[in-house]
Motif scaffolding. Structure first.
Motif, PDB file in Angstrom:
ATOM      1  N   GLN A  90       0.819  -1.209   0.000  1.00  0.00           N
ATOM      2  CA  GLN A  90       0.000   0.000   0.000  1.00  0.00           C
ATOM      3  C   GLN A  90       0.854   1.262   0.000  1.00  0.00           C
ATOM      4  O   GLN A  90       0.590   2.189  -0.767  1.00  0.00           O
ATOM      5  CB  GLN A  90      -0.928   0.001   1.229  1.00  0.00           C
ATOM      6  N   LEU A  91       1.887   1.311   0.818  1.00  0.00           N
ATOM      7  CA  LEU A  91       2.725   2.512   0.892  1.00  0.00           C
ATOM      8  C   LEU A  91       3.483   2.770  -0.408  1.00  0.00           C
ATOM      9  O   LEU A  91       3.566   3.909  -0.867  1.00  0.00           O
ATOM     10  CB  LEU A  91       3.702   2.418   2.070  1.00  0.00           C
ATOM     11  N   PHE A  92       4.033   1.710  -1.011  1.00  0.00           N
ATOM     12  CA  PHE A  92       4.727   1.886  -2.286  1.00  0.00           C
ATOM     13  C   PHE A  92       3.764   2.387  -3.360  1.00  0.00           C
ATOM     14  O   PHE A  92       4.129   3.211  -4.199  1.00  0.00           O
ATOM     15  CB  PHE A  92       5.400   0.587  -2.738  1.00  0.00           C
ATOM     16  N   MET A  93       2.532   1.906  -3.322  1.00  0.00           N
ATOM     17  CA  MET A  93       1.522   2.355  -4.283  1.00  0.00           C
ATOM     18  C   MET A  93       1.233   3.847  -4.090  1.00  0.00           C
ATOM     19  O   MET A  93       1.201   4.618  -5.050  1.00  0.00           O
ATOM     20  CB  MET A  93       0.239   1.526  -4.103  1.00  0.00           C
ATOM     21  N   GLN A  94       1.052   4.253  -2.849  1.00  0.00           N
ATOM     22  CA  GLN A  94       0.759   5.659  -2.555  1.00  0.00           C
ATOM     23  C   GLN A  94       1.942   6.559  -2.901  1.00  0.00           C
ATOM     24  O   GLN A  94       1.775   7.637  -3.468  1.00  0.00           O
ATOM     25  CB  GLN A  94       0.383   5.815  -1.082  1.00  0.00           C
ATOM     26  N   LEU A  95       3.143   6.122  -2.561  1.00  0.00           N
ATOM     27  CA  LEU A  95       4.341   6.900  -2.879  1.00  0.00           C
ATOM     28  C   LEU A  95       4.552   6.981  -4.390  1.00  0.00           C
ATOM     29  O   LEU A  95       5.001   8.018  -4.902  1.00  0.00           O
ATOM     30  CB  LEU A  95       5.569   6.291  -2.200  1.00  0.00           C
ATOM     31  N   GLY A  96       4.216   5.917  -5.098  1.00  0.00           N
ATOM     32  CA  GLY A  96       4.308   5.934  -6.553  1.00  0.00           C
ATOM     33  C   GLY A  96       3.378   6.970  -7.162  1.00  0.00           C
ATOM     34  O   GLY A  96       3.773   7.728  -8.057  1.00  0.00           O
ATOM     35  N   ARG A  97       2.161   7.027  -6.664  1.00  0.00           N
ATOM     36  CA  ARG A  97       1.201   8.032  -7.154  1.00  0.00           C
ATOM     37  C   ARG A  97       1.715   9.440  -6.873  1.00  0.00           C
ATOM     38  O   ARG A  97       1.658  10.325  -7.732  1.00  0.00           O
ATOM     39  CB  ARG A  97      -0.149   7.843  -6.476  1.00  0.00           C
ATOM     40  N   ALA A  98       2.205   9.648  -5.652  1.00  0.00           N
ATOM     41  CA  ALA A  98       2.724  10.972  -5.273  1.00  0.00           C
ATOM     42  C   ALA A  98       3.923  11.344  -6.147  1.00  0.00           C
ATOM     43  O   ALA A  98       4.051  12.488  -6.586  1.00  0.00           O
ATOM     44  CB  ALA A  98       3.110  10.985  -3.796  1.00  0.00           C
ATOM     45  N   GLY A  99       4.783  10.367  -6.419  1.00  0.00           N
ATOM     46  CA  GLY A  99       5.951  10.617  -7.247  1.00  0.00           C
ATOM     47  C   GLY A  99       5.583  10.979  -8.681  1.00  0.00           C
ATOM     48  O   GLY A  99       6.147  11.920  -9.253  1.00  0.00           O
ATOM     49  N   ILE A 100       4.638  10.265  -9.265  1.00  0.00           N
ATOM     50  CA  ILE A 100       4.197  10.579 -10.630  1.00  0.00           C
ATOM     51  C   ILE A 100       3.533  11.958 -10.661  1.00  0.00           C
ATOM     52  O   ILE A 100       3.757  12.749 -11.581  1.00  0.00           O
ATOM     53  CB  ILE A 100       3.246   9.493 -11.176  1.00  0.00           C
ATOM     54  N   ALA A 101       2.723  12.255  -9.635  1.00  0.00           N
ATOM     55  CA  ALA A 101       2.089  13.580  -9.561  1.00  0.00           C
ATOM     56  C   ALA A 101       3.145  14.676  -9.492  1.00  0.00           C
ATOM     57  O   ALA A 101       3.022  15.712 -10.145  1.00  0.00           O
ATOM     58  CB  ALA A 101       1.166  13.653  -8.347  1.00  0.00           C
ATOM     59  N   CYS A 102       4.200  14.439  -8.732  1.00  0.00           N
ATOM     60  CA  CYS A 102       5.296  15.414  -8.618  1.00  0.00           C
ATOM     61  C   CYS A 102       5.963  15.623  -9.974  1.00  0.00           C
ATOM     62  O   CYS A 102       6.236  16.751 -10.370  1.00  0.00           O
ATOM     63  CB  CYS A 102       6.300  14.916  -7.581  1.00  0.00           C
ATOM     64  N   LEU A 103       6.194  14.518 -10.701  1.00  0.00           N
ATOM     65  CA  LEU A 103       6.799  14.617 -12.036  1.00  0.00           C
ATOM     66  C   LEU A 103       5.912  15.386 -13.012  1.00  0.00           C
ATOM     67  O   LEU A 103       6.412  16.023 -13.943  1.00  0.00           O
ATOM     68  CB  LEU A 103       7.081  13.229 -12.600  1.00  0.00           C
ATOM     69  N   LEU A 104       4.610  15.328 -12.786  1.00  0.00           N
ATOM     70  CA  LEU A 104       3.671  16.047 -13.650  1.00  0.00           C
ATOM     71  C   LEU A 104       3.499  17.509 -13.241  1.00  0.00           C
ATOM     72  O   LEU A 104       2.701  18.231 -13.834  1.00  0.00           O
ATOM     73  CB  LEU A 104       2.312  15.340 -13.657  1.00  0.00           C
ATOM     74  N   GLY A 105       4.228  17.916 -12.191  1.00  0.00           N
ATOM     75  CA  GLY A 105       4.202  19.313 -11.792  1.00  0.00           C
ATOM     76  C   GLY A 105       3.207  19.670 -10.713  1.00  0.00           C
ATOM     77  O   GLY A 105       2.996  20.850 -10.436  1.00  0.00           O
ATOM     78  N   TYR A 106       2.596  18.688 -10.074  1.00  0.00           N
ATOM     79  CA  TYR A 106       1.683  18.976  -8.964  1.00  0.00           C
ATOM     80  C   TYR A 106       2.480  19.539  -7.792  1.00  0.00           C
ATOM     81  O   TYR A 106       3.637  19.168  -7.578  1.00  0.00           O
ATOM     82  CB  TYR A 106       0.974  17.695  -8.515  1.00  0.00           C
ATOM     83  N   GLY A 107       1.848  20.388  -7.003  1.00  0.00           N
ATOM     84  CA  GLY A 107       2.477  20.955  -5.819  1.00  0.00           C
ATOM     85  C   GLY A 107       2.632  19.910  -4.726  1.00  0.00           C
ATOM     86  O   GLY A 107       1.999  18.847  -4.756  1.00  0.00           O
ATOM     87  N   ILE A 108       3.455  20.240  -3.740  1.00  0.00           N
ATOM     88  CA  ILE A 108       3.739  19.300  -2.651  1.00  0.00           C
ATOM     89  C   ILE A 108       2.477  18.909  -1.889  1.00  0.00           C
ATOM     90  O   ILE A 108       2.312  17.751  -1.495  1.00  0.00           O
ATOM     91  CB  ILE A 108       4.834  19.848  -1.703  1.00  0.00           C
ATOM     92  N   ASP A 109       1.560  19.858  -1.682  1.00  0.00           N
ATOM     93  CA  ASP A 109       0.312  19.552  -0.973  1.00  0.00           C
ATOM     94  C   ASP A 109      -0.524  18.537  -1.734  1.00  0.00           C
ATOM     95  O   ASP A 109      -1.074  17.596  -1.148  1.00  0.00           O
ATOM     96  CB  ASP A 109      -0.514  20.822  -0.738  1.00  0.00           C
ATOM     97  N   ALA A 110      -0.617  18.709  -3.044  1.00  0.00           N
ATOM     98  CA  ALA A 110      -1.383  17.775  -3.875  1.00  0.00           C
ATOM     99  C   ALA A 110      -0.723  16.400  -3.876  1.00  0.00           C
ATOM    100  O   ALA A 110      -1.405  15.374  -3.788  1.00  0.00           O
ATOM    101  CB  ALA A 110      -1.509  18.300  -5.298  1.00  0.00           C
ATOM    102  N   CYS A 111       0.601  16.385  -3.936  1.00  0.00           N
ATOM    103  CA  CYS A 111       1.326  15.104  -3.925  1.00  0.00           C
ATOM    104  C   CYS A 111       1.112  14.366  -2.606  1.00  0.00           C
ATOM    105  O   CYS A 111       0.882  13.155  -2.596  1.00  0.00           O
ATOM    106  CB  CYS A 111       2.815  15.334  -4.172  1.00  0.00           C
ATOM    107  N   LEU A 112       1.184  15.103  -1.505  1.00  0.00           N
ATOM    108  CA  LEU A 112       0.924  14.495  -0.193  1.00  0.00           C
ATOM    109  C   LEU A 112      -0.515  14.008  -0.083  1.00  0.00           C
ATOM    110  O   LEU A 112      -0.798  13.024   0.600  1.00  0.00           O
ATOM    111  CB  LEU A 112       1.248  15.477   0.929  1.00  0.00           C
ATOM    112  N   GLY A 113      -1.423  14.691  -0.769  1.00  0.00           N
ATOM    113  CA  GLY A 113      -2.826  14.284  -0.768  1.00  0.00           C
ATOM    114  C   GLY A 113      -3.044  12.897  -1.335  1.00  0.00           C
ATOM    115  O   GLY A 113      -3.973  12.189  -0.928  1.00  0.00           O
ATOM    116  N   PHE A 114      -2.185  12.471  -2.258  1.00  0.00           N
ATOM    117  CA  PHE A 114      -2.295  11.123  -2.807  1.00  0.00           C
ATOM    118  C   PHE A 114      -1.957  10.064  -1.765  1.00  0.00           C
ATOM    119  O   PHE A 114      -2.305   8.903  -1.914  1.00  0.00           O
ATOM    120  CB  PHE A 114      -1.388  10.954  -4.038  1.00  0.00           C
TER     121      PHE A 114
END
Length: 195
Positions: free
Chosen positions: A124-148
Motif C-alpha cells: 500500500q505505501l509503495f503504491m501511494q508513494l508511486g502516485r505521489a511521485g508521478i504527480a510530482c513529475l507532472l508538476g503537482y504541488g507538494i500539498d497535492a502530492c501528499l494528498g495522494f
C-alpha cells in the motif's frame, strides 16, 4: 469425461476472476463514496489488497491488477488524463513489495502474521508513494502530492485486514504452483494410506 485444464489456463482464469473482483469491489466502493459517504475526505480501495494477493499467488502478473485498479478508480471518479497516468503508473510502484518476497520468501510471509502485515503495508505505501511521485513529475504541488498519500490512509488498514483474513483461508494467500503441488502431494499421500 475427465477434462483437466493446463496450468496456464488455471492462471488465466484466476487472474481474470481477481481482476473482476477488483473492478466490482472498486465500483461498489465508488458508489458508496459518492452517495452514503459523499462528505468524507478519505477514500478506501481494494486495489493494493488484490495486487498484494496476486503478487503472492502469481508474482509480477500483479502489474495487470495494479494498473487496472488505477484505471478503474479514475474512470469511476471521471478523472482526466493526468489522473490516469498518476494512478495507472503510480500503482506499479506497489510491485516493489516483491523485494520482501525476495528477502523472506513467499512461504515465510504467508505463514508469519507480522510478515504478512508488513507485506500488506509495503504494498500500500509503495503504491501511494508511486502516485505521489508521478504527480510530482507532472508538476503537482507538494500539498497535492501528499494528498495522494493522506486521503488514501484508511486503505492501509483495509489492506492489512484483508491480507490478514486471506492468509487464514486455505490456498488463497499462497503461491499457486506451490499450492497445487501441495494439494496433489496430499491427495497422493491419502491414496497410499491403508484402509
Amino acid at each position: 469425461m475427465n477434462r483437466q485444464i493446463s496450468f496456464g489456463q488455471y492462471r488465466a482464469i484466476d487472474l481474470t476472476f481477481l481482476a473482476a473482483a477488483l473492478a466490482v469491489s472498486q465500483a461498489a466502493i465508488s458508489i458508496a463514496a459518492s452517495t452514503v459517504y459523499a462528505d468524507q475526505l478519505y477514500v478506501v480501495s481494494t486495489v493494493a489488497a488484490i495486487t498484494a494477493l496476486v503478487m503472492m499467488r502469481w508474482g509480477f502478473w500483479a502489474a495487470i491488477h495494479a494498473v487496472l485498479g488505477g484505471l478503474v478508480f479514475v474512470a469511476l471518479a471521471r478523472g482526466g488524463w493526468q489522473q490516469y497516468l498518476i494512478y495507472g503508473v503510480g500503482n506499479l510502484f506497489s510491485l516493489l513489495a516483491m523485494l520482501l518476497i525476495g528477502v523472506f520468501g513467499k512461504e515465510k510471509i504467508r505463514q508469519n502474521v507480522l510478515l504478512t502485515m508488513l507485506f500488506a503495508l509495503c504494498t500500500q505505501l509503495f503504491m501511494q508513494l508511486g502516485r505521489a511521485g508521478i504527480a510530482c513529475l507532472l508538476g503537482y504541488g507538494i500539498d497535492a502530492c501528499l494528498g495522494f498519500i493522506t486521503t488514501d490512509a484508511l486503505s492501509i488498514l483495509f489492506t492489512v485486514c484483508i491480507l490478514w483474513v486471506a492468509r487464514r483461508v486455505e490456498g488463497l494467500f499462497e503461491d499457486q504452483k506451490h499450492y497445487l503441488l501441495r494439494v496433489q502431494r496430499e491427495q497422493q499421500d491419502e491414496g497410499r494410506e491403508p484402509n
